[in-house]
Design an enzyme around this catalytic site. Structure first.
Site, PDB file in Angstrom:
ATOM      1  N   THR A   8     -26.658 -88.465  10.086  1.00 21.44           N
ATOM      2  CA  THR A   8     -27.619 -87.442   9.376  1.00 21.44           C
ATOM      3  C   THR A   8     -28.880 -88.198   9.387  1.00 21.44           C
ATOM      4  OG1 THR A   8     -27.993 -90.387   7.992  1.00 21.44           O
ATOM      5  CG2 THR A   8     -26.053 -88.999   7.405  1.00 21.44           C
ATOM      6  N   SER A  46     -31.739 -67.729  33.783  1.00 16.10           N
ATOM      7  CA  SER A  46     -32.640 -67.417  33.414  1.00 16.10           C
ATOM      8  C   SER A  46     -33.808 -66.115  34.183  1.00 16.10           C
ATOM      9  CB  SER A  46     -34.163 -68.976  33.268  1.00 16.10           C
ATOM     10  OG  SER A  46     -35.360 -68.379  34.059  1.00 16.10           O
ATOM     11  N   TYR A  84     -28.964 -43.614 -12.003  1.00 14.36           N
ATOM     12  CA  TYR A  84     -29.612 -42.633 -11.067  1.00 14.36           C
ATOM     13  C   TYR A  84     -30.845 -42.922 -10.803  1.00 14.36           C
ATOM     14  CZ  TYR A  84     -29.394 -41.807  -6.121  1.00 14.36           C
ATOM     15  OH  TYR A  84     -29.790 -41.445  -5.278  1.00 14.36           O
ATOM     16  N   ASN A 114     -28.248 -70.496  29.492  1.00 15.05           N
ATOM     17  CA  ASN A 114     -28.803 -70.679  27.899  1.00 15.05           C
ATOM     18  C   ASN A 114     -27.778 -70.050  27.267  1.00 15.05           C
ATOM     19  OD1 ASN A 114     -31.178 -71.752  29.347  1.00 15.05           O
ATOM     20  ND2 ASN A 114     -32.297 -69.623  29.558  1.00 15.05           N
ATOM     21  N   GLN A 164     -30.747 -44.640  -2.984  1.00 16.60           N
ATOM     22  CA  GLN A 164     -30.333 -44.343  -1.571  1.00 16.60           C
ATOM     23  C   GLN A 164     -30.737 -45.564  -0.415  1.00 16.60           C
ATOM     24  OE1 GLN A 164     -30.645 -40.414  -0.526  1.00 16.60           O
ATOM     25  NE2 GLN A 164     -32.359 -40.570   0.738  1.00 16.60           N
ATOM     26  N   GLU A 186     -28.362 -68.785  19.852  1.00 14.06           N
ATOM     27  CA  GLU A 186     -29.241 -68.491  19.550  1.00 14.06           C
ATOM     28  C   GLU A 186     -29.860 -67.029  18.741  1.00 14.06           C
ATOM     29  OE1 GLU A 186     -31.961 -69.346  22.575  1.00 14.06           O
ATOM     30  OE2 GLU A 186     -31.609 -70.917  22.978  1.00 14.06           O
ATOM     31  N   SER A 196     -30.261 -38.036   3.943  1.00 15.93           N
ATOM     32  CA  SER A 196     -29.968 -39.685   3.880  1.00 15.93           C
ATOM     33  C   SER A 196     -28.823 -38.976   4.760  1.00 15.93           C
ATOM     34  CB  SER A 196     -29.186 -39.833   2.834  1.00 15.93           C
ATOM     35  OG  SER A 196     -28.961 -38.979   2.139  1.00 15.93           O
ATOM     36  N   ASN A 253     -24.382 -38.323  -7.591  1.00 13.14           N
ATOM     37  CA  ASN A 253     -24.209 -39.734  -7.906  1.00 13.14           C
ATOM     38  C   ASN A 253     -22.796 -40.807  -8.520  1.00 13.14           C
ATOM     39  OD1 ASN A 253     -26.920 -38.533  -8.687  1.00 13.14           O
ATOM     40  ND2 ASN A 253     -26.468 -39.247 -10.992  1.00 13.14           N
ATOM     41  N   LYS A 290     -28.307 -48.411   1.553  1.00 12.34           N
ATOM     42  CA  LYS A 290     -27.400 -47.246   2.606  1.00 12.34           C
ATOM     43  C   LYS A 290     -27.796 -48.356   3.939  1.00 12.34           C
ATOM     44  CE  LYS A 290     -25.464 -44.155   0.141  1.00 12.34           C
ATOM     45  NZ  LYS A 290     -26.997 -44.432  -0.537  1.00 12.34           N
TER      46      LYS A 290
HETATM   47  N1  ARG Z   1     -27.853 -39.267  -1.021  1.00  7.69           N
HETATM   48  C1  ARG Z   1     -28.078 -40.274  -2.369  1.00  7.69           C
HETATM   49  C2  ARG Z   1     -27.605 -41.783  -2.337  1.00  7.69           C
HETATM   50  O1  ARG Z   1     -27.871 -42.015  -0.821  1.00  7.69           O
HETATM   51  C3  ARG Z   1     -26.548 -39.279  -3.232  1.00  7.69           C
HETATM   52  C4  ARG Z   1     -26.853 -38.953  -4.165  1.00  7.69           C
HETATM   53  C5  ARG Z   1     -28.187 -38.297  -4.414  1.00  7.69           C
HETATM   54  N2  ARG Z   1     -27.881 -37.121  -6.242  1.00  7.69           N
HETATM   55  C6  ARG Z   1     -29.156 -36.998  -6.509  1.00  7.69           C
HETATM   56  N3  ARG Z   1     -29.729 -37.122  -7.928  1.00  7.69           N
HETATM   57  N4  ARG Z   1     -30.134 -36.916  -5.601  1.00  7.69           N
HETATM   58  O2  ARG Z   1     -27.836 -41.794  -2.813  1.00  7.69           O
END
Ligand code: ARG
Length: 480
Positions: A155, A277, A317, A285, A322, A290, A23, A110, A325
């Site tokens: 209306t 345009s 968890y 425009n 993940q 838009e 990530s 976590n 995000k």
């Molecule tokens: N990259 C993970 C997330 O965004 C971080 C937590 C990872 N924890 C784990 N037990 N793999 O959630």
């Protein structure tokens, strides 16, 4: 490929698996929060005697050094790490050896990621609140300048009754005010610290959760460690509030697009906020409006994605989380961009009061007031409604407004008409006699504007003394 957890594995992670799992490409956005959270954790470990004060001090010094590098744009984040948390720990180990290896004592990724995300979101909520405040100020300025600017109210997108531009803008003021109140509300519910929840079941170390919570500006620690690591309600609430704010921006955009069209000509969008345009030389425009309308779909999508992601996750968890995000980051960045651009477009918008007034006058928007006039002369409302309906039909045939019809013809429709009818149903009278709370009449509007001004004066988020403090030496008294 640098990972924190090689110990129990006998094979290298497949490259594709590593990429799928990693990530870092997006959670490096949390780097500052990860450093701040780690500083609070490191100080607490020293204070509690879990680490030696000297160890704690060195960890804090290096974390602050990293934050300074980050600020200066000098901290390179190699994409070979799994996530931002692994990266920070790896740098500490590289710089401090065995001491670096102690930062993760009594902590799990976590609770770390849950903490970072809350801190990041909390910061963004304050920024979104600020952008909404700017937009409200722009709307209020237009309201103050256009208390007497008559326009048709609609209306079914049919002209209905005359209102004023101030009144129409006041409706949007209320919408964006509610959007701001939602930001406050979410903040109040989410500002609790998950740090110290551990992986899910707390920890056997004597960590002080209240200390870290307070140092990081939270109201206190979350009260259940399983919930602490696996709650994403606050993100869903934020996405829902952003979706609503985008819906408001989208409705407003739609009106500006209509008003800017050749048919309405109520407004003219500034050249700086219009595009041309490639083929039709005459075109100007409303692309920005838009795009704001269009981007609303992305934010709705983020809300629905996260709701769907969360719905099947058993406690506590799971890696599904993940996914929170990219969705959240994109929705926040989209909404912030739209708020800023829309505000610029609105502030530079030219209104055309004559066209608005002419449109109200030619649309029978005073027909209700003509009926109300007859009621005041003793005609029952339902009869008055029927009489005026017939007059309107006649006017349509003759292509005139009701107030252009001679008195004898009006009297042919009802003897209750007198010569005072013309004054009674002028656009100005129609608007200014509407004086109930929230109505467009001048005095009612002035009261509403006063109330909105008072709200704006008292509305900002208070500046907090914890902001940035951990990066600058707060808590140092614990590490002499
Ligand atoms: N990259 C993970 C997330 O965004 C971080 C937590 C990872 N924890 C784990 N037990 N793999 O959630």
């Amino acid at each position: 490929m640098a990972q924190l957890w090689g110990g129990r594995f006998t094979k290298e992670t497949d490259k594709l698996v590593f990429n799928f799992n990693a990530s870092i490409s997006f959670d490096q956005k949390l780097l500052k929060q990860d450093l701040e959270g780690s500083i609070a954790h490191a100080v607490m470990l020293g204070r509690q005697g879990i680490l030696k004060k000297e160890e704690s001090r060195q960890l804090v010094a290096q974390l602050r050094a990293m934050a300074a590098q980050l600020e200066a744009g000098e901290l390179e984040v190699p994409q070979t790490y799994e996530d931002v948390h692994s990266f920070v720990e790896a740098v500490l180990i590289e710089r401090l050896g065995d001491i670096g290896k102690k930062i993760h004592t009594g902590r799990s990724r976590n609770d770390q990621v849950a903490l970072d995300m809350r801190m990041y979101t909390r910061m963004e909520i304050r920024q979104i609140d600020g952008l909404l405040e700017e937009l409200l100020k722009t709307i209020l300025t237009i309201m103050k300048n256009h208390i007497q600017t008559i326009m048709p109210g609609f209306t079914h997108l049919q002209k209905a009754q005359p209102v004023t531009l101030a009144h129409h803008m006041g409706a949007y003021f209320e919408m964006f005010k509610r959007d701001r109140l939602r930001m406050r509300d979410i903040y109040g519910r989410m500002n609790y610290s998950p740090l110290g929840s551990g992986a899910l079941a707390g920890t056997t170390y004597t960590v002080n959760r209240s200390f870290t919570a307070e140092a990081l500006g939270f109201y206190g620690p979350c009260l259940n460690s399983m919930d602490g690591v696996s709650d994403r309600d606050y993100l869903i609430e934020l996405l829902s509030a952003l979706a609503t704010a985008m819906m408001h921006l989208s409705r407003f955009s739609e009106e500006i697009i209509l008003w800017n069209s050749n048919e309405y000509q109520f407004v003219e969008i500034d050249d700086a906020y219009s595009t041309g345009s490639s083929i039709m030389p005459q075109k100007k425009n409303p692309d920005i409006a838009e795009l704001v309308r269009g981007k609303t779909g992305r934010v709705y999508g983020a809300l629905f994605s996260l709701l769907t992601t969360m719905k099947g996750i058993p406690l506590a968890y799971n890696k599904d989380m993940q996914e929170d995000k990219e969705l959240t980051f994109d929705a926040i960045d989209t909404a912030k961009g739209c708020l800023a651009l829309f505000n610029g477009m609105l502030a530079s918008l030219q209104f055309c009061p004559q066209n608005m007034r002419a449109s109200a006058a030619l649309g029978f928007t005073n027909a209700t007031d003509v009926a109300d006039y007859l009621v005041k002369k003793g005609v029952p409302f339902r009869d008055a409604h029927g009489i005026v309906g017939k007059i309107v039909l006649d006017c349509i045939e003759k292509n005139i407004a009701i107030e252009q019809m001679p008195l004898d013809q009006l009297q042919a429709a009802s003897p209750a008409f007198g010569s005072d009818i013309y004054q009674a149903v002028s656009m100005e009278t129609c608007v200014n006699q509407r004086l109930t709370i929230g109505a467009p009449g001048k005095e009612a509007m002035e009261q509403a504007i006063l109330a909105e001004e008072k709200y704006l004066e008292e509305s900002g988020f208070p500046q907090e003394d914890w902001e940035g403090a951990l990066l600058e030496g707060a808590l140092d008294e614990w590490l002499p």
